[in-house]
Design a protein around this motif. Sequence first.
Motif, mmCIF file in Angstrom:
data_model
loop_
_atom_site.group_PDB
_atom_site.id
_atom_site.type_symbol
_atom_site.label_atom_id
_atom_site.label_comp_id
_atom_site.label_asym_id
_atom_site.label_seq_id
_atom_site.Cartn_x
_atom_site.Cartn_y
_atom_site.Cartn_z
ATOM 1 N N GLU A 1 0.841 -1.194 0.000
ATOM 2 C CA GLU A 1 0.000 0.000 0.000
ATOM 3 C C GLU A 1 0.878 1.246 0.000
ATOM 4 O O GLU A 1 1.803 1.377 0.817
ATOM 5 C CB GLU A 1 -0.901 0.004 1.235
ATOM 6 N N CYS A 2 0.559 2.151 -0.900
ATOM 7 C CA CYS A 2 1.293 3.410 -0.994
ATOM 8 C C CYS A 2 1.061 4.219 0.283
ATOM 9 O O CYS A 2 -0.087 4.443 0.690
ATOM 10 C CB CYS A 2 0.834 4.206 -2.212
ATOM 11 N N SER A 3 2.139 4.668 0.908
ATOM 12 C CA SER A 3 2.018 5.406 2.172
ATOM 13 C C SER A 3 1.429 6.798 1.959
ATOM 14 O O SER A 3 0.932 7.408 2.896
ATOM 15 C CB SER A 3 3.392 5.511 2.841
ATOM 16 N N SER A 4 1.477 7.297 0.707
ATOM 17 C CA SER A 4 0.953 8.637 0.434
ATOM 18 C C SER A 4 -0.522 8.616 0.056
ATOM 19 O O SER A 4 -1.305 9.427 0.541
ATOM 20 C CB SER A 4 1.731 9.281 -0.718
ATOM 21 N N CYS A 5 -0.909 7.712 -0.862
ATOM 22 C CA CYS A 5 -2.277 7.782 -1.404
ATOM 23 C C CYS A 5 -3.086 6.511 -1.181
ATOM 24 O O CYS A 5 -4.229 6.423 -1.615
ATOM 25 C CB CYS A 5 -2.242 8.144 -2.892
ATOM 26 N N ARG B 1 7.245 -3.057 -6.402
ATOM 27 C CA ARG B 1 7.045 -1.687 -6.899
ATOM 28 C C ARG B 1 8.332 -0.891 -6.990
ATOM 29 O O ARG B 1 9.206 -1.020 -6.128
ATOM 30 C CB ARG B 1 6.086 -0.922 -5.967
ATOM 31 N N ASN B 2 8.379 -0.025 -7.987
ATOM 32 C CA ASN B 2 9.418 0.996 -8.060
ATOM 33 C C ASN B 2 8.904 2.318 -7.509
ATOM 34 O O ASN B 2 9.640 3.091 -6.915
ATOM 35 C CB ASN B 2 9.887 1.170 -9.505
ATOM 36 N N ALA B 3 7.632 2.577 -7.774
ATOM 37 C CA ALA B 3 6.966 3.776 -7.255
ATOM 38 C C ALA B 3 5.472 3.552 -7.423
ATOM 39 O O ALA B 3 5.034 2.550 -7.995
ATOM 40 C CB ALA B 3 7.424 5.027 -7.997
ATOM 41 N N CYS B 4 4.685 4.480 -6.911
ATOM 42 C CA CYS B 4 3.230 4.329 -6.965
ATOM 43 C C CYS B 4 2.695 4.772 -8.333
ATOM 44 O O CYS B 4 3.005 5.874 -8.796
ATOM 45 C CB CYS B 4 2.584 5.157 -5.865
ATOM 46 N N ALA B 5 1.859 3.932 -8.942
ATOM 47 C CA ALA B 5 1.305 4.236 -10.263
ATOM 48 C C ALA B 5 0.272 5.347 -10.194
ATOM 49 O O ALA B 5 -0.058 5.970 -11.201
ATOM 50 C CB ALA B 5 0.669 2.984 -10.860
ATOM 51 N N LEU C 1 6.999 6.969 -3.122
ATOM 52 C CA LEU C 1 8.085 5.982 -3.110
ATOM 53 C C LEU C 1 8.009 5.012 -1.930
ATOM 54 O O LEU C 1 8.738 4.034 -1.886
ATOM 55 C CB LEU C 1 9.436 6.707 -3.075
ATOM 56 N N ASP C 2 7.131 5.306 -0.968
ATOM 57 C CA ASP C 2 7.090 4.472 0.233
ATOM 58 C C ASP C 2 5.847 3.592 0.263
ATOM 59 O O ASP C 2 4.734 4.057 -0.005
ATOM 60 C CB ASP C 2 7.116 5.364 1.482
ATOM 61 N N PHE C 3 6.067 2.338 0.622
ATOM 62 C CA PHE C 3 4.967 1.370 0.677
ATOM 63 C C PHE C 3 5.022 0.599 1.989
ATOM 64 O O PHE C 3 6.093 0.450 2.575
ATOM 65 C CB PHE C 3 5.075 0.370 -0.487
ATOM 66 N N ALA C 4 3.868 0.106 2.407
ATOM 67 C CA ALA C 4 3.813 -0.752 3.583
ATOM 68 C C ALA C 4 2.901 -1.928 3.270
ATOM 69 O O ALA C 4 1.925 -1.771 2.531
ATOM 70 C CB ALA C 4 3.269 0.034 4.777
#
Lengths: 401, 140
Positions: free
Chosen positions: B32-36, B44-48, B53-56
């Motif tokens: 899960e993207c920490s931002s959105c 993942r490389n980044a959130c689509a 850049l951060d995931f949990a």
Amino acid sequence: MPAEAWIIGAAMTRFGRYPDLDVIDLAAEATLGALADADASIQDIQMMAVGCLSEAPNMLGQRLAKQIGQTGIPIYNVANACATGATAMRTALMAIKAGEADMALAVGAEQMGKMGLLGNAGRSRPKPAGFTPSGRYGSVMPVEGIIGTQLMPGVFAQVGMEYANDHDGVGFEQFAKVAEKNHAHSALNPLAQYQKPFSLEEVMAAEMVAYPNTLLMCCPTGDGAAGVVLCSDSKLATLDPDVRHRAVKISASVLTSDPYTPSEMADFDVSTLTRQAAALAYEQAGVAPADLDLVELHDCFATAELVHYDNLQLCEPGGAGEFIDRRGPWRDGSTPVNVSGGLLSKGHPIGATGVANVYEVATHLRGEAGDRQIEGARVGLTHVIGLGSACAVHILEKAAS
Amino acid sequence: MTMTEAATRGRRIPAVGYLVIDQGDPYLVAQECSSCQAMFFDRRNACARCGGLDFAPKPLGRTGVIRSFTVVRRAAPGVTVPYVSATVALDGGGMVKANLVGIEADPANIQLGGRVKLTTFVAGTDEEGTEAVAFGFTPA
């Protein structure tokens, strides 16, 4: 306003199987046909874009030039899944709009042979010696068919069933009616791979591939090519009146990729990027869906066509089932769809498709479609989807003169 | 039998990295993207969605409803047909595609909107005896 661009030549091979020819032969036939149709020669062409999914890495464009004329022009080999041909078309158009060329060629070609409905996935795989997680999903084994299906027939079957989930009045019979229509339409098209009508009962009783798509609701593999000659507005003014009179205006050209949607966690979303492409194309052209005299859309499977009625705003929102039930997309309906027979029966040599549908619409707008002519056609739309995803929409209009 | 072979035999590993089988009841886990809060099953490389850049890791619900399905009758060699592939909207968020198991593969038996729950099964065994455990859904 961007400079207008025009189609002045168009040609396609009959789609089918050509075991005695190669893909260069097919591309050459379509390209030379388009040049002759434009009353132009290869010497007039300043840029060429060639779409072929299987041969784009192998310089098909240059190999084609070596057969029909090596003039040293820039050649772009493009690939974009099933939107490959339309991407070639748009690449040539961008060169014209950028002022780099005043006359350009867009070619789409493919030779698939009898590769089968499932392609490479239809072949068996060796048993692994030891399980080791690999790839972006950390898979230890091929999971196709074990954890759902990602192959085309099943993916597009689920696209249709999701639409059925969200809207009333859509089921197996509505999807089958799409195939009944396109097979019937193809009987009038001498360039179609298959030209045989089937009753609704025959469509529904055919071998089930992935419910609700039977074999007659899946497009065939095949071989073929199509080409178009494009020119700028200023170039058109210098050409012979007979060429100008037959010119077809490119009123909109849009290419989209799939924006993020939450459902992509599970499956491809072929609708959102189509909706966005269509909305942008209608805006660019200043044309409303009700203005369309004919549409060639990407019916890789019957389920896909039904969903695209809604995505392209050809029916009321949610009303795709009702639209096919009242025969709206038949050639004598309110918005004729796939009067060529569509991918389902005209065929789908992948790279050729997105140019061949431009050929089809342009031929109607010129009033030269023979037995299948939509009388008085003035505005038409083409649509393709490459799964992964790319969507191209073009809106074409008959010349005012 | 050596110690190593003994340790290997009977070992079970998930067929895909987003299935967790060694923490009680099996469950799926998303990144899960920490931002959105967009969720993904793949590395993942980044959130689509937002470029974050951060995931949990986010454990997902074990029940849900059928949003779409197909009954596949023509498949790759080695895959038993017919089988049902379905997209399931999970309770608490997230969507996943998997087979429906423990049900006759007949469209008449499958209800769009029907409730299902996660289940697991052995999908294969390698030459060392390790079992790959896959997941599917069964009527709830």
